[in-house]
Design a protein around this motif. Structure first.
Motif, PDB file in Angstrom:
ATOM      1  N   GLN A 112     -23.121  10.807  11.262  1.00 26.22           N
ATOM      2  CA  GLN A 112     -23.987  10.882   9.925  1.00 26.22           C
ATOM      3  C   GLN A 112     -23.269   8.584   9.324  1.00 26.22           C
ATOM      4  OE1 GLN A 112     -23.840  13.001   6.513  1.00 26.22           O
ATOM      5  NE2 GLN A 112     -23.368  14.412   7.048  1.00 26.22           N
ATOM      6  N   PRO A 113     -23.601   7.840   9.447  1.00 29.33           N
ATOM      7  CA  PRO A 113     -24.039   6.645   8.966  1.00 29.33           C
ATOM      8  C   PRO A 113     -22.449   6.667   7.408  1.00 29.33           C
ATOM      9  CG  PRO A 113     -26.185   6.660   9.244  1.00 29.33           C
ATOM     10  CD  PRO A 113     -25.570   7.948  10.026  1.00 29.33           C
ATOM     11  N   PHE A 114     -22.201   6.583   7.507  1.00 23.72           N
ATOM     12  CA  PHE A 114     -21.331   5.782   5.711  1.00 23.72           C
ATOM     13  C   PHE A 114     -22.454   5.565   4.709  1.00 23.72           C
ATOM     14  CE2 PHE A 114     -16.888   5.863   8.655  1.00 23.72           C
ATOM     15  CZ  PHE A 114     -16.812   7.003   8.330  1.00 23.72           C
ATOM     16  N   VAL A 115     -22.241   5.620   4.367  1.00 26.10           N
ATOM     17  CA  VAL A 115     -22.724   5.864   3.068  1.00 26.10           C
ATOM     18  C   VAL A 115     -22.120   4.699   2.095  1.00 26.10           C
ATOM     19  CG1 VAL A 115     -24.145   8.175   2.610  1.00 26.10           C
ATOM     20  CG2 VAL A 115     -21.980   7.101   1.311  1.00 26.10           C
ATOM     21  N   MET A 116     -21.576   4.587   2.290  1.00 26.15           N
ATOM     22  CA  MET A 116     -20.680   3.076   1.777  1.00 26.15           C
ATOM     23  C   MET A 116     -19.768   2.904   2.062  1.00 26.15           C
ATOM     24  SD  MET A 116     -17.784   5.310  -1.031  1.00 26.15           S
ATOM     25  CE  MET A 116     -17.514   4.048  -1.565  1.00 26.15           C
ATOM     26  N   GLU A 117     -19.300   1.506   1.725  1.00 30.67           N
ATOM     27  CA  GLU A 117     -18.093   0.797   2.900  1.00 30.67           C
ATOM     28  C   GLU A 117     -16.851   1.899   2.406  1.00 30.67           C
ATOM     29  OE1 GLU A 117     -18.120  -1.950   4.766  1.00 30.67           O
ATOM     30  OE2 GLU A 117     -20.959  -2.447   4.207  1.00 30.67           O
ATOM     31  N   ILE A 118     -15.627   1.710   3.188  1.00 30.52           N
ATOM     32  CA  ILE A 118     -15.133   2.030   3.479  1.00 30.52           C
ATOM     33  C   ILE A 118     -13.552   1.847   3.387  1.00 30.52           C
ATOM     34  CG2 ILE A 118     -16.102   4.478   4.285  1.00 30.52           C
ATOM     35  CD1 ILE A 118     -14.772   3.429   7.415  1.00 30.52           C
ATOM     36  N   GLU A 119     -13.303   0.335   3.282  1.00 27.27           N
ATOM     37  CA  GLU A 119     -12.397  -0.249   3.628  1.00 27.27           C
ATOM     38  C   GLU A 119     -11.027  -0.194   2.219  1.00 27.27           C
ATOM     39  OE1 GLU A 119     -15.742  -1.179   3.762  1.00 27.27           O
ATOM     40  OE2 GLU A 119     -15.256  -3.202   6.253  1.00 27.27           O
ATOM     41  N   LYS A 120     -11.911   0.086   0.657  1.00 24.48           N
ATOM     42  CA  LYS A 120     -10.920   0.543   0.662  1.00 24.48           C
ATOM     43  C   LYS A 120     -10.068   1.997   0.246  1.00 24.48           C
ATOM     44  CE  LYS A 120     -13.591  -1.468  -3.980  1.00 24.48           C
ATOM     45  NZ  LYS A 120     -13.590  -1.329  -4.938  1.00 24.48           N
ATOM     46  N   ILE A 121     -10.411   3.075   0.907  1.00 26.85           N
ATOM     47  CA  ILE A 121     -10.255   4.378   1.436  1.00 26.85           C
ATOM     48  C   ILE A 121      -9.519   4.114   2.690  1.00 26.85           C
ATOM     49  CG2 ILE A 121     -10.496   6.930   2.768  1.00 26.85           C
ATOM     50  CD1 ILE A 121     -14.013   6.363   1.321  1.00 26.85           C
ATOM     51  N   LEU A 160      -6.693   1.910  -6.769  1.00 21.54           N
ATOM     52  CA  LEU A 160      -7.583   1.542  -5.579  1.00 21.54           C
ATOM     53  C   LEU A 160      -8.609   3.566  -5.247  1.00 21.54           C
ATOM     54  CD1 LEU A 160      -5.648   0.482  -2.740  1.00 21.54           C
ATOM     55  CD2 LEU A 160      -7.720  -0.469  -3.780  1.00 21.54           C
ATOM     56  N   TYR A 161      -7.721   4.823  -5.930  1.00 24.40           N
ATOM     57  CA  TYR A 161      -9.234   5.795  -6.182  1.00 24.40           C
ATOM     58  C   TYR A 161      -9.248   5.645  -7.067  1.00 24.40           C
ATOM     59  CZ  TYR A 161      -9.019  10.603  -7.241  1.00 24.40           C
ATOM     60  OH  TYR A 161      -9.583  12.129  -6.734  1.00 24.40           O
ATOM     61  N   GLY A 162      -9.322   4.120  -8.412  1.00 28.71           N
ATOM     62  CA  GLY A 162     -10.115   4.611  -9.443  1.00 28.71           C
ATOM     63  C   GLY A 162     -11.334   4.129  -8.998  1.00 28.71           C
ATOM     64  N   GLN A 163     -11.230   2.625  -7.846  1.00 29.05           N
ATOM     65  CA  GLN A 163     -11.873   2.252  -8.050  1.00 29.05           C
ATOM     66  C   GLN A 163     -13.348   3.164  -7.020  1.00 29.05           C
ATOM     67  OE1 GLN A 163     -10.311  -1.449  -6.382  1.00 29.05           O
ATOM     68  NE2 GLN A 163      -9.291  -2.299  -7.797  1.00 29.05           N
ATOM     69  N   ILE A 164     -12.705   3.798  -5.762  1.00 32.70           N
ATOM     70  CA  ILE A 164     -13.327   4.724  -5.513  1.00 32.70           C
ATOM     71  C   ILE A 164     -14.592   5.734  -5.921  1.00 32.70           C
ATOM     72  CG2 ILE A 164     -13.203   5.845  -3.023  1.00 32.70           C
ATOM     73  CD1 ILE A 164     -10.903   4.654  -2.307  1.00 32.70           C
ATOM     74  N   LEU A 168     -18.177   5.615  -6.028  1.00 31.99           N
ATOM     75  CA  LEU A 168     -18.804   6.929  -5.974  1.00 31.99           C
ATOM     76  C   LEU A 168     -19.792   7.171  -6.876  1.00 31.99           C
ATOM     77  CD1 LEU A 168     -16.086   8.456  -3.274  1.00 31.99           C
ATOM     78  CD2 LEU A 168     -19.166   7.950  -2.760  1.00 31.99           C
ATOM     79  N   MET A 169     -19.785   7.272  -7.657  1.00 29.90           N
ATOM     80  CA  MET A 169     -20.750   8.187  -9.222  1.00 29.90           C
ATOM     81  C   MET A 169     -21.806   6.609  -9.432  1.00 29.90           C
ATOM     82  SD  MET A 169     -16.828   8.905 -12.020  1.00 29.90           S
ATOM     83  CE  MET A 169     -18.201   8.384 -13.506  1.00 29.90           C
ATOM     84  N   GLN A 170     -21.440   5.805  -9.178  1.00 34.60           N
ATOM     85  CA  GLN A 170     -22.273   4.627  -9.385  1.00 34.60           C
ATOM     86  C   GLN A 170     -23.496   5.182  -8.190  1.00 34.60           C
ATOM     87  OE1 GLN A 170     -23.003   2.502 -11.591  1.00 34.60           O
ATOM     88  NE2 GLN A 170     -24.971   1.827 -10.842  1.00 34.60           N
ATOM     89  N   LEU A 171     -22.817   5.552  -7.223  1.00 31.21           N
ATOM     90  CA  LEU A 171     -23.803   5.776  -5.445  1.00 31.21           C
ATOM     91  C   LEU A 171     -25.146   6.793  -6.268  1.00 31.21           C
ATOM     92  CD1 LEU A 171     -24.492   4.261  -3.226  1.00 31.21           C
ATOM     93  CD2 LEU A 171     -22.682   5.343  -2.329  1.00 31.21           C
ATOM     94  N   THR A 172     -24.037   7.551  -6.615  1.00 27.46           N
ATOM     95  CA  THR A 172     -24.328   9.278  -6.771  1.00 27.46           C
ATOM     96  C   THR A 172     -25.337   9.359  -7.575  1.00 27.46           C
ATOM     97  OG1 THR A 172     -22.355  10.797  -6.612  1.00 27.46           O
ATOM     98  CG2 THR A 172     -24.236  11.753  -7.348  1.00 27.46           C
ATOM     99  N   LYS A 173     -25.806   8.193  -8.617  1.00 26.62           N
ATOM    100  CA  LYS A 173     -26.560   7.525  -9.119  1.00 26.62           C
ATOM    101  C   LYS A 173     -28.189   7.477  -8.383  1.00 26.62           C
ATOM    102  CE  LYS A 173     -23.823   7.324 -13.204  1.00 26.62           C
ATOM    103  NZ  LYS A 173     -23.249   5.867 -14.509  1.00 26.62           N
ATOM    104  N   MET A 174     -27.743   6.586  -7.527  1.00 28.24           N
ATOM    105  CA  MET A 174     -29.039   5.774  -6.767  1.00 28.24           C
ATOM    106  C   MET A 174     -29.459   6.675  -5.620  1.00 28.24           C
ATOM    107  SD  MET A 174     -26.865   1.882  -7.380  1.00 28.24           S
ATOM    108  CE  MET A 174     -26.274   2.234  -6.537  1.00 28.24           C
ATOM    109  N   ASN A 175     -28.442   7.470  -4.966  1.00 26.05           N
ATOM    110  CA  ASN A 175     -28.454   8.579  -3.492  1.00 26.05           C
ATOM    111  C   ASN A 175     -28.319   9.218  -3.207  1.00 26.05           C
ATOM    112  OD1 ASN A 175     -28.393   8.862  -1.409  1.00 26.05           O
ATOM    113  ND2 ASN A 175     -27.746   7.530  -0.311  1.00 26.05           N
ATOM    114  N   GLN A 176     -29.017  10.258  -4.459  1.00 26.52           N
ATOM    115  CA  GLN A 176     -28.893  12.397  -4.627  1.00 26.52           C
ATOM    116  C   GLN A 176     -28.787  12.546  -3.092  1.00 26.52           C
ATOM    117  OE1 GLN A 176     -27.636  13.817  -7.252  1.00 26.52           O
ATOM    118  NE2 GLN A 176     -27.577  12.618  -8.604  1.00 26.52           N
ATOM    119  N   LEU A 185     -16.426  12.143   1.063  1.00 25.91           N
ATOM    120  CA  LEU A 185     -15.867  10.848   0.536  1.00 25.91           C
ATOM    121  C   LEU A 185     -14.693  10.960  -0.076  1.00 25.91           C
ATOM    122  CD1 LEU A 185     -17.986   8.340   1.536  1.00 25.91           C
ATOM    123  CD2 LEU A 185     -16.468   9.152   2.992  1.00 25.91           C
ATOM    124  N   SER A 186     -15.334  11.235  -1.525  1.00 22.46           N
ATOM    125  CA  SER A 186     -14.279  11.467  -3.041  1.00 22.46           C
ATOM    126  C   SER A 186     -13.295  12.442  -2.223  1.00 22.46           C
ATOM    127  CB  SER A 186     -15.540  12.362  -4.031  1.00 22.46           C
ATOM    128  OG  SER A 186     -15.651  13.542  -3.586  1.00 22.46           O
TER     129      SER A 186
END
Length: 219
Positions: A112-121, A160-164, A168-176, A185-186
């Motif tokens: 699956q394509p990543f649904v977010m940028e993974i640089e922070k991870i 960084l963990y807090g930022q990630i 993800l929480m913001q992304l969840t609101k827009m992309n169920q 990812l979390s």
């Protein structure tokens, strides 16, 4: 060989076993994040398969350490060396387990394509891996100053963990629709955060070994 000479040789052997298991854990961590980045399922499976070697070595270290206590009845610094060896082996085994967990999550994500940028991870993981390496170096050199540096690195991982998680929480609101991958990812971020915590434990063990007192470097 004198009794003391034999004991010193056994302590050196114990230390070498710890560095061996630490090296294996470092490899597992490196391979797990590489497999995650490249979606390399075969590499992820390799991390999982090699974990049994680390588990066996941890048991070997614990048995060897307990035998030394029973046979030599050490006190003071010698007893601390053995106790610290047992504690470090446990933390390293847990770190290797987190590498396995990352590999398992990678397999579940699949192609699956990543649904977010993974640089922070990835950056978070690289810091955690460096913490583990520095923890092992601090142990080998009994370097308290180096051990204390790890605490500052843990703060960076936590940030960084807090930022990630906020991303993800913001992304969840827009992309169920991609909730399953976002959950994975979390989890990966959480495994890395816990890896850093156990690396901090390594540093605390080094301080205890040298100073003879317990310090909480996570606070």
């Amino acid at each position: 060989m004198t009794v003391r000479g034999k004991f010193d040789y056994d302590l050196k052997t114990l230390r070498q076993k710890l560095l061996e298991i630490g090296g294996l854990a470092e490899i597992a961590l490196s391979q797990s994040i590489e497999a995650f980045q490249t979606k390399n399922i075969d590499q992820a499976l390799d991390v999982i398969e090699r974990d049994s070697q680390i588990d066996m070595l941890e048991e070997e270290i614990n048995d060897f350490a307990i035998l030394l206590i029973a046979k030599q009845q050490p006190v003071a610094i010698d007893l601390r060396r053995i106790i610290v060896a047992i504690k470090i082996a446990t933390d390293i085994e847990r770190i290797a387990d987190f590498a396995v967990n990352i590999a398992k999550a990678t397999i579940r994500i699949g192609e699956q394509p990543f649904v977010m940028e993974i640089e922070k991870i990835v950056r978070m993981h690289n810091i955690a891996l460096e913490m583990v390496s520095l923890g092992l170096k601090a142990y080998y050199e009994e370097d308290v100053a180096l051990a204390r540096k790890i605490s500052d690195m843990d703060d960076e991982v936590d940030e960084l963990y807090g930022q990630i998680m906020r991303d993800l929480m913001q992304l969840t609101k827009m992309n169920q629709e991609n909730f399953s991958q976002m959950n994975l990812l979390s989890l990966i971020a959480r495994y890395i955060e816990r890896t850093a915590d156990h690396a901090t434990n390594l540093a605390e063990h080094v301080v205890y070994l040298v100073k003879g007192r317990h310090y909480d470097l996570n606070s």
